[in-house]
Write an enzyme that holds these catalytic residues in place. Structure first.
Site, PDB file in Angstrom:
ATOM      1  N   SER A 127       1.090  -1.036  -0.512  1.00 55.55           N
ATOM      2  CA  SER A 127      -0.182  -0.098   0.128  1.00 55.55           C
ATOM      3  C   SER A 127       0.978   1.045  -0.216  1.00 55.55           C
ATOM      4  CB  SER A 127      -1.128  -0.275   1.382  1.00 55.55           C
ATOM      5  OG  SER A 127      -1.410   1.336   1.734  1.00 55.55           O
ATOM      6  N   TYR A 151      -0.459  -0.120  10.451  1.00 53.98           N
ATOM      7  CA  TYR A 151      -0.879  -0.708   8.668  1.00 53.98           C
ATOM      8  C   TYR A 151       0.169  -0.146   8.262  1.00 53.98           C
ATOM      9  CZ  TYR A 151      -3.257  -1.489   4.326  1.00 53.98           C
ATOM     10  OH  TYR A 151      -3.349  -2.125   3.572  1.00 53.98           O
ATOM     11  N   LYS A 155       3.116  -3.249   7.096  1.00 57.15           N
ATOM     12  CA  LYS A 155       3.397  -3.329   5.072  1.00 57.15           C
ATOM     13  C   LYS A 155       4.641  -3.435   4.558  1.00 57.15           C
ATOM     14  CE  LYS A 155      -1.267  -4.062   3.338  1.00 57.15           C
ATOM     15  NZ  LYS A 155      -1.730  -5.903   2.757  1.00 57.15           N
TER      16      LYS A 155
END
Lengths: 328, 328
Positions: A127, A151, A155
């Site tokens: 992402s 998050y 990632k």
């Protein structure tokens, strides 16, 4: 060939499954077996003549990854993740699924690799959240990863693991850093990024949408169709030229909210644009201010990854894929 | 104040302990308690009047991190690591110590933080090994991390965790990316980087040393004294200006092997230089070719981190700190 999709019940997972079945193969090889996994049981796809298993599994549960790998899928699409907002609210759950789950998958592959040299292709969805401000616009391929969320951290860590396992020959991995997906089909949701899709999706079916940020906010977008295309391209190309840095920022469209709205006006007229209601939201503004505005995506483009060229195209894709060609 | 050093038996750990005791305090605060931990029991330091505990603990063993954190050290120096070569040979051990051990330490702090808001300073030693070629010279602060070893991967992941736990207010962390430490005291070892120290250290005491690479090989160095200085500076400065990207490439001296040798000649004469025996080693050449040649280290310099300015200085530090001012 045998393909496993982890995170198959999500929006991208379902579209990827449908595309693979419609194509009948991946690259030049026929698909004979599909393994579909998600925390909820993925729907059994229609129109597939090979063997298919759809299973509800939590990738971070003991033995779950081993079960997925036991039948030696040739390609593994790893799309499963706790989304940004939830990973920020629930520290443990985010790290458990997004980091430990990914690592357990990689470890399960390593165990089989050690037995017999099994070496699948692993396509991992990363992402733009691996980047955090301050950054240049556009962001070049060699810019450092400074995630500002758990998050994004999870990632970025998964990208590093992907590269190391690949370097050691355990699997052939590629990380696909997706732009914000627009227009996301379905109902409005509470994601901070939701309005980027909502201000187009709702007016296209004659419904009102809320815009919480000023029109000069710029962001990076690609359609769901492009996202699936990235994954399939990543699963089929020769990855040797990618080198050691195995994750790639994907191409997309850099557009302001104002440019999005003008594209909507060109396609659906003033009456659609009038359905956008301004309702400034300080929290959303602050979150979005830390997001990437654009990428060079040079490496990905050179490797043949392709996205839309304009927001008009992104809207047209939505009308074709979700609205059967009709607008309100 | 209470200071914990994890990795206290290593070369940097012992020098850091000695320096803290010599200084008597850290910043403006007196040191009243020292907790020294390593996989082997660290030596009990002399001349310290406060409380001291020296313990053999494997940071990755269950409960080990919790024990270190139980007495709430104000500052934690986390220097413990499986070195590069061993982490490359032993996949499991490298990930267990360098990644899981670090994460367990951070989690132990999080548990106490959740109880009562405990928020120590964490000074973590990272490494230039988080970078991998191809890279520009000098490497700027915003260059991406592309480790080419499992060790570098583990350090890069730990940096990301450090940043995320810091962002969440669990501790106040700083990552110190050390240059190659030169001149490393002690016996010659089999590390690929060993010759950078050996070609100076051995001739300074009248012994022969082997040079396995050509003289135009350029690399990035700082003395053990500077390394300890970085750690102490990182433990005492206000970290607010560091921002979200919590790991810093430290300043150092970018020098070719030829420049190292000329500095040796200036300080110890031709007879020292004659003790360097050329014995080209393809493997070492190949490993070293992937290493960083220099960094801007702009952020670190602006924050007041200081290293030597020349290889002459680096050699003088060694003569002062290790040879009591005398050379052969």
């Amino acid at each position: 060939m045998h393909i496993a999709i982890i995170g198959a019940a999500g929006m991208i997972g379902r579209k990827l499954t449908a595309r693979l079945i419609a194509d009948g193969g991946l690259g030049s090889r026929q698909i004979t077996r599909l393994t579909l996994v998600d925390v909820i049981e993925p729907p059994l796809p229609r129109g597939f003549t090979g063997k298919v298993k759809a299973r509800a599994r939590d990738l971070s549960a003991p033995g779950a990854a081993e079960k997925i790998i036991a039948r030696r899928p040739d390609v593994i699409f790893h799309l499963a993740a706790i989304v940004s907002g939830e990973a920020e609210l629930d520290f443990d759950k985010g790290y458990r699924i997004n980091l430990d789950g990914t690592r357990q998958l990689f470890e399960a592959i390593r165990a089989v690799h050690a037995e017999d040299g099994y070496r699948p292709r692993v396509v991992f969805t990363s992402s733009c959240a691996v980047f955090g401000s301050p950054f240049p616009t556009p962001i070049p391929d060699d810019f450092h990863l400074t995630p500002l969320t758990s998050y994004g951290t999870q990632k970025a860590i998964s990208e590093l693991l992907l590269a190391d396992y690949t370097r050691r020959g355990i699997f052939d991995g590629i990380g696909i850093r997706l732009p914000t997906i627009c227009i996301r089909p379905g109902k409005p949701n509470r994601a901070a990024s939701g309005f980027f899709s909502g201000i187009l999706r709702e007016p296209l079916i004659g419904q009102e949408a809320v815009l919480p940020v000023p029109e000069d906010v710029r962001h990076w977008h690609a359609s769901p169709r492009s996202a699936v295309g990235f994954l399939i391209h990543g699963a089929t190309i020769d990855l040797t030229p990618v080198g050691a840095d195995r994750s790639l920022s994907m191409p997309g469209v850099s557009a302001t909210v104002g440019e999005q709205i003008e594209a909507l006006r060109r396609i659906a007229g003033d009456k659609a644009v009038k359905l956008i209601r301004r309702e400034p939201d300080e929290l959303v503004m602050r979150i979005v201010a830390g997001w990437a505005q654009g990428f060079t995506a040079t490496r990905a483009r050179e490797l043949g990854f392709v996205a839309e060229n304009s927001f008009d195209e992104i809207i047209q894709v939505h009308i074709e894929d979700e609205l059967e060609g009709r607008i309100a």
